[in-house]
Design a protein around this motif. Structure first.
Motif, PDB file in Angstrom:
ATOM      1  N   ILE A  74       0.807  -1.215   0.000  1.00  0.00           N
ATOM      2  CA  ILE A  74       0.000   0.000   0.000  1.00  0.00           C
ATOM      3  C   ILE A  74       0.846   1.273   0.000  1.00  0.00           C
ATOM      4  CG2 ILE A  74      -0.138   0.184   2.508  1.00  0.00           C
ATOM      5  CD1 ILE A  74      -3.252   0.576   0.526  1.00  0.00           C
ATOM      6  N   HIS A  75       2.056   1.177   0.513  1.00  0.00           N
ATOM      7  CA  HIS A  75       2.859   2.381   0.608  1.00  0.00           C
ATOM      8  C   HIS A  75       3.226   2.926  -0.770  1.00  0.00           C
ATOM      9  CE1 HIS A  75       4.858   5.229   3.101  1.00  0.00           C
ATOM     10  NE2 HIS A  75       5.999   5.090   2.460  1.00  0.00           N
ATOM     11  N   LEU A  76       3.299   2.037  -1.758  1.00  0.00           N
ATOM     12  CA  LEU A  76       3.581   2.488  -3.119  1.00  0.00           C
ATOM     13  C   LEU A  76       2.438   3.352  -3.630  1.00  0.00           C
ATOM     14  CD1 LEU A  76       5.057  -0.794  -4.582  1.00  0.00           C
ATOM     15  CD2 LEU A  76       6.261   1.372  -4.256  1.00  0.00           C
ATOM     16  N   PHE A  77       1.235   2.983  -3.241  1.00  0.00           N
ATOM     17  CA  PHE A  77       0.062   3.785  -3.608  1.00  0.00           C
ATOM     18  C   PHE A  77       0.145   5.166  -2.966  1.00  0.00           C
ATOM     19  CE2 PHE A  77      -4.330   5.021  -2.409  1.00  0.00           C
ATOM     20  CZ  PHE A  77      -4.839   5.241  -3.686  1.00  0.00           C
ATOM     21  N   GLU A  78       0.526   5.178  -1.712  1.00  0.00           N
ATOM     22  CA  GLU A  78       0.608   6.463  -1.014  1.00  0.00           C
ATOM     23  C   GLU A  78       1.686   7.368  -1.612  1.00  0.00           C
ATOM     24  OE1 GLU A  78      -0.076   6.559   3.292  1.00  0.00           O
ATOM     25  OE2 GLU A  78       0.092   4.390   3.198  1.00  0.00           O
ATOM     26  N   LEU A  79       2.837   6.798  -1.873  1.00  0.00           N
ATOM     27  CA  LEU A  79       3.915   7.607  -2.441  1.00  0.00           C
ATOM     28  C   LEU A  79       3.568   8.049  -3.863  1.00  0.00           C
ATOM     29  CD1 LEU A  79       7.176   5.798  -1.253  1.00  0.00           C
ATOM     30  CD2 LEU A  79       6.158   7.906  -0.391  1.00  0.00           C
ATOM     31  N   GLY A  80       2.992   7.135  -4.634  1.00  0.00           N
ATOM     32  CA  GLY A  80       2.639   7.472  -6.010  1.00  0.00           C
ATOM     33  C   GLY A  80       1.622   8.597  -6.090  1.00  0.00           C
ATOM     34  N   THR A  81       0.624   8.554  -5.228  1.00  0.00           N
ATOM     35  CA  THR A  81      -0.391   9.600  -5.250  1.00  0.00           C
ATOM     36  C   THR A  81       0.174  10.913  -4.707  1.00  0.00           C
ATOM     37  OG1 THR A  81      -1.188   8.734  -3.150  1.00  0.00           O
ATOM     38  CG2 THR A  81      -2.413   8.106  -5.131  1.00  0.00           C
ATOM     39  N   ARG A  82       1.055  10.790  -3.724  1.00  0.00           N
ATOM     40  CA  ARG A  82       1.662  12.017  -3.196  1.00  0.00           C
ATOM     41  C   ARG A  82       2.471  12.713  -4.284  1.00  0.00           C
ATOM     42  NH1 ARG A  82       4.290  11.983   2.568  1.00  0.00           N
ATOM     43  NH2 ARG A  82       2.640  10.441   2.589  1.00  0.00           N
ATOM     44  N   LEU A  83       3.201  11.929  -5.044  1.00  0.00           N
ATOM     45  CA  LEU A  83       3.976  12.485  -6.154  1.00  0.00           C
ATOM     46  C   LEU A  83       3.042  13.153  -7.162  1.00  0.00           C
ATOM     47  CD1 LEU A  83       6.488  12.870  -7.833  1.00  0.00           C
ATOM     48  CD2 LEU A  83       6.249  10.520  -8.660  1.00  0.00           C
ATOM     49  N   ALA A  84       1.982  12.454  -7.504  1.00  0.00           N
ATOM     50  CA  ALA A  84       1.049  12.983  -8.503  1.00  0.00           C
ATOM     51  C   ALA A  84       0.455  14.318  -8.049  1.00  0.00           C
ATOM     52  CB  ALA A  84      -0.065  11.971  -8.755  1.00  0.00           C
ATOM     53  N   ARG A  85       0.217  14.421  -6.756  1.00  0.00           N
ATOM     54  CA  ARG A  85      -0.366  15.658  -6.232  1.00  0.00           C
ATOM     55  C   ARG A  85       0.579  16.844  -6.379  1.00  0.00           C
ATOM     56  NH1 ARG A  85      -1.721  14.029  -0.552  1.00  0.00           N
ATOM     57  NH2 ARG A  85      -1.673  11.900  -1.349  1.00  0.00           N
ATOM     58  N   SER A  86       1.854  16.567  -6.494  1.00  0.00           N
ATOM     59  CA  SER A  86       2.834  17.660  -6.573  1.00  0.00           C
ATOM     60  C   SER A  86       2.946  18.241  -7.983  1.00  0.00           C
ATOM     61  CB  SER A  86       4.203  17.162  -6.117  1.00  0.00           C
ATOM     62  OG  SER A  86       4.807  16.366  -7.123  1.00  0.00           O
ATOM     63  N   TRP A  87       2.311  17.602  -8.948  1.00  0.00           N
ATOM     64  CA  TRP A  87       2.414  18.094 -10.309  1.00  0.00           C
ATOM     65  C   TRP A  87       1.429  19.214 -10.593  1.00  0.00           C
ATOM     66  CZ3 TRP A  87       2.126  12.409 -12.195  1.00  0.00           C
ATOM     67  CH2 TRP A  87       3.376  11.802 -12.005  1.00  0.00           C
TER      68      TRP A  87
ATOM     69  N   GLY B  80       2.392   2.754  -8.041  1.00  0.00           N
ATOM     70  CA  GLY B  80       1.219   3.074  -7.229  1.00  0.00           C
ATOM     71  C   GLY B  80      -0.076   2.936  -7.993  1.00  0.00           C
ATOM     72  N   THR B  81      -0.085   3.426  -9.209  1.00  0.00           N
ATOM     73  CA  THR B  81      -1.312   3.320 -10.004  1.00  0.00           C
ATOM     74  C   THR B  81      -1.553   1.876 -10.431  1.00  0.00           C
ATOM     75  OG1 THR B  81      -0.010   3.973 -11.933  1.00  0.00           O
ATOM     76  CG2 THR B  81      -1.339   5.680 -10.885  1.00  0.00           C
ATOM     77  N   ARG B  82      -0.461   1.157 -10.710  1.00  0.00           N
ATOM     78  CA  ARG B  82      -0.649  -0.245 -11.073  1.00  0.00           C
ATOM     79  C   ARG B  82      -1.294  -1.013  -9.920  1.00  0.00           C
ATOM     80  NH1 ARG B  82       3.906  -3.298 -14.253  1.00  0.00           N
ATOM     81  NH2 ARG B  82       4.099  -1.090 -14.747  1.00  0.00           N
ATOM     82  N   LEU B  83      -0.818  -0.737  -8.727  1.00  0.00           N
ATOM     83  CA  LEU B  83      -1.401  -1.379  -7.549  1.00  0.00           C
ATOM     84  C   LEU B  83      -2.875  -1.023  -7.434  1.00  0.00           C
ATOM     85  CD1 LEU B  83      -1.268  -2.903  -4.896  1.00  0.00           C
ATOM     86  CD2 LEU B  83      -0.342  -0.854  -3.818  1.00  0.00           C
ATOM     87  N   ALA B  84      -3.184   0.260  -7.575  1.00  0.00           N
ATOM     88  CA  ALA B  84      -4.566   0.716  -7.431  1.00  0.00           C
ATOM     89  C   ALA B  84      -5.478   0.018  -8.441  1.00  0.00           C
ATOM     90  CB  ALA B  84      -4.636   2.230  -7.608  1.00  0.00           C
ATOM     91  N   ARG B  85      -4.958  -0.213  -9.635  1.00  0.00           N
ATOM     92  CA  ARG B  85      -5.760  -0.859 -10.657  1.00  0.00           C
ATOM     93  C   ARG B  85      -6.110  -2.299 -10.300  1.00  0.00           C
ATOM     94  NH1 ARG B  85      -2.220  -0.200 -15.505  1.00  0.00           N
ATOM     95  NH2 ARG B  85      -1.280   1.541 -14.393  1.00  0.00           N
ATOM     96  N   SER B  86      -5.319  -2.893  -9.422  1.00  0.00           N
ATOM     97  CA  SER B  86      -5.563  -4.294  -9.076  1.00  0.00           C
ATOM     98  C   SER B  86      -6.683  -4.454  -8.043  1.00  0.00           C
ATOM     99  CB  SER B  86      -4.282  -4.942  -8.548  1.00  0.00           C
ATOM    100  OG  SER B  86      -4.020  -4.515  -7.227  1.00  0.00           O
ATOM    101  N   TRP B  87      -7.129  -3.362  -7.488  1.00  0.00           N
ATOM    102  CA  TRP B  87      -8.161  -3.447  -6.456  1.00  0.00           C
ATOM    103  C   TRP B  87      -9.557  -3.548  -7.052  1.00  0.00           C
ATOM    104  CZ3 TRP B  87      -5.661   1.301  -3.769  1.00  0.00           C
ATOM    105  CH2 TRP B  87      -4.534   0.880  -3.079  1.00  0.00           C
TER     106      TRP B  87
END
Lengths: 264, 264
Positions: A74-87, B80-87
């Motif tokens: 799940i932490h990959l999801f958190e980091l990935g979304t946090r990164l996306a929010r910075s764009w 992160g997005t790949r993980l999210a897609r698996s849910w």
DNA sequence: AAAATAATTCGATATTATCGATTGATTGTT
DNA sequence: AACAATCAATCGATAATATCGAATTATTTT
């Protein structure tokens, strides 16, 4: 198929291996067992176990409760979304993308180039039941997509040639452009017109209009596209879509200039 | 503030450190220099440099072109997005969330518990210009949010007490429930009613209706919520929102049972 | 109940990460 | 324009630490 450990710089072996484990898991459909990961990486199970336990402790990996196979954490999801929010580009693009999607009832994508491929950064999905097109975070080839062609067209001829030489022009459908010279011509047209049309080149029956977004330095960094079925996108409606997509891209270019630029 | 390297299991030091670097960077607003990272981790710069170069090679970290400060890398977004897609839950919830958002013109969230906090898994944003509420991937406390209270209410009393003991009841506004007994009572009400109401407990002027989603085993794993300004959510309209939110949650529960269950 | 296959633990070994010092590159100051 | 300061990047000696095969434990299958 193990990733080569080509040590250009002074890489840290164990970290390199741990990150490769994540990639191996990500490439699997539904997680992998320790043994499978060890096999693919051509490493002893105990070595992989040590690495993967560390990844698990940090929630970069999780183990399925049933069997013990390993999945992305799940932490990959958190980091990935946090990164996306910075764009900034996402915020800058959102209103125009929303409007486009609502106005035409079609799916709108925002993308950039990443390593010779189109990477989808954001998406406004059409309400329609079937959403054929790709998701945020997915990649697809540049030479056959609206976003890809819009991005590619604004490079120098030398760069385009190099791109073709490196990546090739894989045919995804019968309509995909697979000859270099043909693509060069097509991209020249894209550049002149100010928009790109993907006419079933990525998937039969799917049409797609792409337009470039310029950053503060006047370089094309992003592009948007509107995708729909050929049966819905033709004639007057298509013409209007082309105009509105270009307008939207210009609006986003402007919005991007106003805000401080936090590049991807 | 360096993360303690409490080695419970046989962790791999360098991997542990590399992952901590990612967390340190993620916690910063706008990236950090090598020196700053080294300082926060209480490690020599050269050590950090080796680790971070490896992270950079894998695109888990990128360096700003201007100065050389380090930022999160694009690969985290992709994973992160790949993980999210698996849910499965996202697909199961999407239609009902869309409908709710459109029907009431408000923002709808999907969330789960992660480590004692609410983690937002998906969001359908209202078209309104100001979207006050949190984004996908963000966390917030359980005791004062619609989703959080819906999730918490369906735990055993012992578990709830333990949660309170561990995390406390921080007051975010004057309306936040900060007394354990009061929260226990409130959660009992939530359980009986079948929905949770957050009335400005997380932010003054923000009202929010949450309802639980049950997985195939009948356990509450997720919850949805609809958020809007108090001035828009009251009286008959609020009553109807409560009914429809519960209906939507039930629909999602049903949709989740039908598909194969791929848990978060 | 036994066999088979999984994840996990263990401990000796030398490979490999670590660290302080040095270098090189860039920015800011006088 | 030269200097000082600050940054990332490099280097090489050292020993700490990751590695690996074997042993163990847990779980599933026959």
């Amino acid at each position: 198929m193990a990733k080569s450990n080509s040590n250009k710089t002074g890489k840290i072996q164990s970290v390199d291996r741990a990150l490769t484990i994540l990639e191996v898991i990500a490439d699997s459909d539904d997680g992998l067992t320790l043994a499978q990961i060890a096999e693919r990486m051509e490493l002893p199970k105990s070595t992989v176990h040590g690495l993967i336990s560390t990844l698990r402790d940090h929630k970069y990996v999780k183990q399925a409760e049933e069997d013990g196979r390993y999945l992305l954490g799940i932490h990959l999801f958190e980091l990935g979304t946090r990164l996306a929010r910075s764009w900034d580009i996402r915020d800058a693009a959102k209103p125009a993308m929303r409007w486009l999607s609502k106005e035409f009832g079609e799916t709108v994508h925002l993308g950039c180039e990443e390593n010779g491929e189109v990477l989808y950064l954001d998406k406004i999905a059409a309400d329609s039941l079937v959403t054929i097109v790709s998701d945020i975070g997915a990649r697809l080839p540049m030479h056959c997509s609206g976003i890809g062609k819009a991005l590619l067209a604004h490079k120098s001829d030398a760069e385009i040639r190099r791109h073709i030489a490196n990546l090739g022009l894989a045919p995804l459908t019968g309509r995909t452009i697979t000859k270099a010279d043909e693509l060069m011509k097509e991209l020249e047209k894209v550049r002149e017109q100010g928009f790109a049309l993907d006419d079933g080149e990525i998937m039969e029956g799917l049409r797609c209009v792409g337009a470039p977004i310029f950053d503060a330095d006047g370089i094309v960094r992003y592009a948007i596209s509107v995708s729909g079925q050929v049966k819905d996108l033709y004639g007057k409606r298509l013409e209007r879509l082309i105009i509105e997509t270009q307008k939207a891209a210009k609006e986003i270019t402007y919005a991007l200039k106003k805000g401080r630029v936090q590049s991807k």
